[in-house]
Design an enzyme around this catalytic site. Sequence first.
Site, short mmCIF file in Angstrom:
data_model
loop_
_atom_site.label_atom_id
_atom_site.label_comp_id
_atom_site.label_asym_id
_atom_site.label_seq_id
_atom_site.Cartn_x
_atom_site.Cartn_y
_atom_site.Cartn_z
N ASP A 910 0.76 -1.23 0.00
CA ASP A 910 0.00 0.00 0.00
C ASP A 910 0.80 1.31 0.00
O ASP A 910 0.98 1.94 -1.02
CB ASP A 910 -0.97 -0.01 1.18
CG ASP A 910 -1.87 -1.23 1.14
OD1 ASP A 910 -1.82 -1.96 0.14
OD2 ASP A 910 -2.61 -1.46 2.09
N GLU A 1142 -2.19 -8.60 12.75
CA GLU A 1142 -1.89 -8.27 11.35
C GLU A 1142 -0.43 -7.86 11.17
O GLU A 1142 0.22 -8.22 10.20
CB GLU A 1142 -2.81 -7.13 10.90
CG GLU A 1142 -2.61 -6.69 9.47
CD GLU A 1142 -3.51 -5.53 9.11
OE1 GLU A 1142 -3.67 -5.26 7.92
OE2 GLU A 1142 -4.05 -4.88 10.03
#
Length: 1175
Positions: A910, A1142
């Site tokens: 990202d 995560e």
Amino acid sequence: MAGGGRRSARSRVKSSTDAEEDEPLRNRNSRINSKNRRYNSSSLRIFNVKLEIILGFCILLSLIIFFLIHRLVNPVEETQRPRVVTPFPAPKLMDLPMFQGDHKESLYWGTYRPHVYFGVRARTPQSLVAGLMWLGVKDGTYYMRHVCQDSDELSKYGWTQHNGRDFGHQVLVDQDMTLATSFVKTKGEGSSYGGDWAVRIGVQNEESQWDNQMQRSGYLFFYLADEDGNALSLSKDRLDIHESSVLAFGSRLDIGDWQLHLKAKDDLEVHYSGFRTPHIHNLSDLVQEELAVQARMFNRLQLSDTSDDSSNIFIFQISARIPLEADIAFVSGTGTKSSRVEERVSSLTGTSLTSLLKEKQSHFDSKFEKCFNLADKMFTPNDVGQDLDSESVIVGKAAIGNMLGGIGYFYGQSKISLPRSSKVKSHENFVSYWPAELYTAVPSRPFFPRGFLWDEGFHQLLIWRWDVRICLDIIGHWLDLMNVDGWIPREQILGAEALSKVPDEFVLQHPTNGNPPTLFLVLRELVYGVKENKFTVTESNEISSFLERALVRLEAWFQWFNTTQSGKEMSTYFWHGRDNSTTRELNPKGLLCSIKIFRNRKIYNPHGIRATLAAATLSGRRSFPIAAYSDASTPSGRCSFPTAAYSCSLLHLSKPLLISTAIPAVRTPCRTVLLNSLFETNPAVAQNPSQPQQLGHNRPKPLQPTSTSAQNPSRTPQLGHSRPKHLQSSSTAAQNPSRPQQPCQQFFKNHSCSSTLSAACKNHSQATSDSAITAAGFSGNNSDLPHFPYLSITGHKLNSKNYRQWSQSVSMYIKGKGKVDYLLVDVATLEETDPGYKRWMTENNMIIGKGKQKENGAPMLEPVQSTEPEIQMPESDLESETVNPIAESSSDSEDTYDDVQCETLSSGLDDYPRASHPSEEECHLDLRCWMLLAADSLHAITELCESGSERKKRYGSTAKLLSDFEILNQIHFDPAYGAYFDFGNHTEKVRLSWKEKKVGNNYPTRELIREVLERPELRLVPHIGYVSLFPFMGKIIPPESWILDKQLDLISNRSILWTDYGLRSLAKTSTLYMKRNTQHDPPYWRGPIWMNMNYRILSALHHYSKVNGPYKDTAKVIYNELRSNLIRNVVHNYHRTGFLWEQYEQRKGKGKGARLFTGWTSLVLLIMAEAYAEG
């Protein structure tokens, strides 16, 4: 008269033949007959000619009509249907014989609903769906639990064991209550297709915590719903499991007749409600409405024992004293004489089920050890202790269990973005993909319970080692989603349940953008395993057959990348879709696109409060913000929301008016920042209703970009274990008001209001005791105060510990409406004679409510220090504005399409720093390495399948070109740093600065705007991080090269990538290290530790520690230390928090981002087992 008429007619006929009246009768008749014969003969010939013409004309007309109808019915198919929604023209992989028969039936039923705490469905588009809800208790409040979400604040949940096929065991800890759910599936004599299944639900509670009636009773809600709309039947109007264990029964085409049974040793009370609705995804709302009505009318917490006609949903409430245990059995094929229903139900309940579950658990443990062999891999470093082995095994089982238990089945149509230049006529800005099914693992049950393409390649590295057939099944489903161009949508949001978790701006998939082809990671390992005889003969044959059919799709996929993502120079590539005109991103990663903005959607509630919700855009990967403001002038009514993703709450406001929203969890940029609307009362105000509430917020400070000079990366490895000092944070204990003791007086969470419930709440306000009012956070005897327990959609409340989150979300919406200047005292009071005074006063009052005002009319601000440990951000980051502020309007606006910054997310990394100015001259190092992986894998597959020397040669040549060490170094290597970089149009002198902007009626406001301080130039992009290590991960660097030594230095240097918890994603020397990309886009791949990249780096270290070369020993030392750090930190976090995370924070190793992230973080099990790619 009638007879005369007829005679008259005959007379007229005669008068026409008067000349012949005197002729003899025979001659006259003869002449008439001759004439008639001539006439008839002529008519026959004419008729024959007309018949031929008519038949020919009819055939021609039919052809014309058929052609016109075909063109009218299929205009899109023939002329306007975009290629992007045209399926790939090749036989489907899922049609292979290996995926039919016993294999398909064995996977028919399963826990394929990962987004709920417990759910069962079949692998069919319109399935019979089952699931579990329960009422949790916190601070004297009931909360409905159903859909996995962080706002429920469960301290632990997840599968401790799951084999992916017919068994799973899960533990859920909700405050002081512990639930255990076990699922098992059998196929025996008398069963229909897919067999039978059973669920055991156990509830425990510590007796020391039994301080009131609420914690002594358990309320479970088990439901069965038919997505196909088939009516379900109830066994009887009043359920008594002592008389009959049958709860419901029905019939379906796929499984025939079926029955649902409930058995338990405990004394259970069972109630039910039946509904007729196609909406399965909001069942908890239906239950809460029903409970609220029953609580008002009968002062009891139970369902109504009523049902709609032809109900396709039945919800069964199971109530009992804790501890309780209940067995629910589903048996199919009950309509035949040989069905043996009672015998099968007995084998799936009671002591038989206990024995079966123990057998399955034992088999799971044995297979776990066989697959991963941790007994031979464990270690006990001196600073870790002697109990790491057992703790690591627990984490390893949770990793594989949650990976397999998180596999879901989805069916629906993806929405594909249409460019504005598209010629397709559509009222929407998208076109629908063909209806498709997807069987896939998911990254995270609460946050990302759907398929993600680049995540799936990492998932399968674990799954194929457990069950190669499940692995091939999943890959086959993904490859069958390929369109005619060879493109696969990166995110699969299929079906109403999946869509309900995703905001509109993240639903559309962009066909110009790719995603890393990580499926080649597992395909290459499978090819190597076949060549090295690591599979059985049957498995090897199935893998070969699969690859042979998949080859044409894999080639198309490779060709899509090779043509759409290629750079200007040969063997160069770059991720397309970055926005070169952005004004808000520090480092461009998004794409300007159109999304539908829902403007001024109203909620009416029974207490005369209007709240307006607007879906503002927040830069994030997979979710959205919602915020609200209120006024007290609108009549009550029914809640209304634009999509199923939104739900509402009853608004309980005392005088003065209160506003509140909350952030349920810290989300990193480009993932989820979910701001649910929540209107709460503040206990401080409750104690003094006459005191007006004041909204406080610190004024934002401009972000001051900083720059640091890159340090020399070539330094000696430093492999210590010194830890950074812990950040100091203060905390204050939240004061909880007393709570009511009766069930009907409790709060219910996560509710969407209905007109029925609104009326119920309205009438109930006169019947609630003073104790209930006090417990609700109100005091005094004010009759205007609402008295019924409110139902909200999040557990976060405004208190002494979460002011920062609360105020940030409120401020975000107010800014989006262009009204923040009222709070910041930047708007002067207008004179009463001014024409705009009335409008100004209305808007000002709308913002400040009845709060105190300064002399200029702005509210008085009282900043409150946040002590919430989950939120850690600098003061300058407190103020967050929406990317695309929604213009203020004095009246309701239509929903419109606005241009916003959408995330393309092509690379998967990202916000990892790329060239500051996107251009076609870019060369992305990671994509080049992914293309090498794809070419090398295709070369190996063509060799295995013996598909032709030409194909093999073509991919072999491509792989050789992309792995050419000299060419790689010429394009991407910087000798001064000893590191590999991207190449592009770049400058380091870019920053975000506060700029004034006019919105609405020329009201001034501020936002962070990208500012470029020097002209960019074509150069290497000097940011060391994960991308820099892609050639190392791909094992492209020769083991004897000095460049390998430089890579080892970068990895082991504490000032660059090394931490005691794993390798950080971006070097501390980078100018963008831990920098926000926009004012509400915190760092994501700019520092935190990610398990998927660390796994690949460990795999490369393991490789270089085994091959001969001058740096073999150094690689081994680094490998052992890094592996130890990763395992220790993940295991420690799991046992401390109950979850895999995560990502992990690089200073203290604390879990960050989505919790219960059992996607690629589960690769820690392969790190424990030292299972890496070979060949």
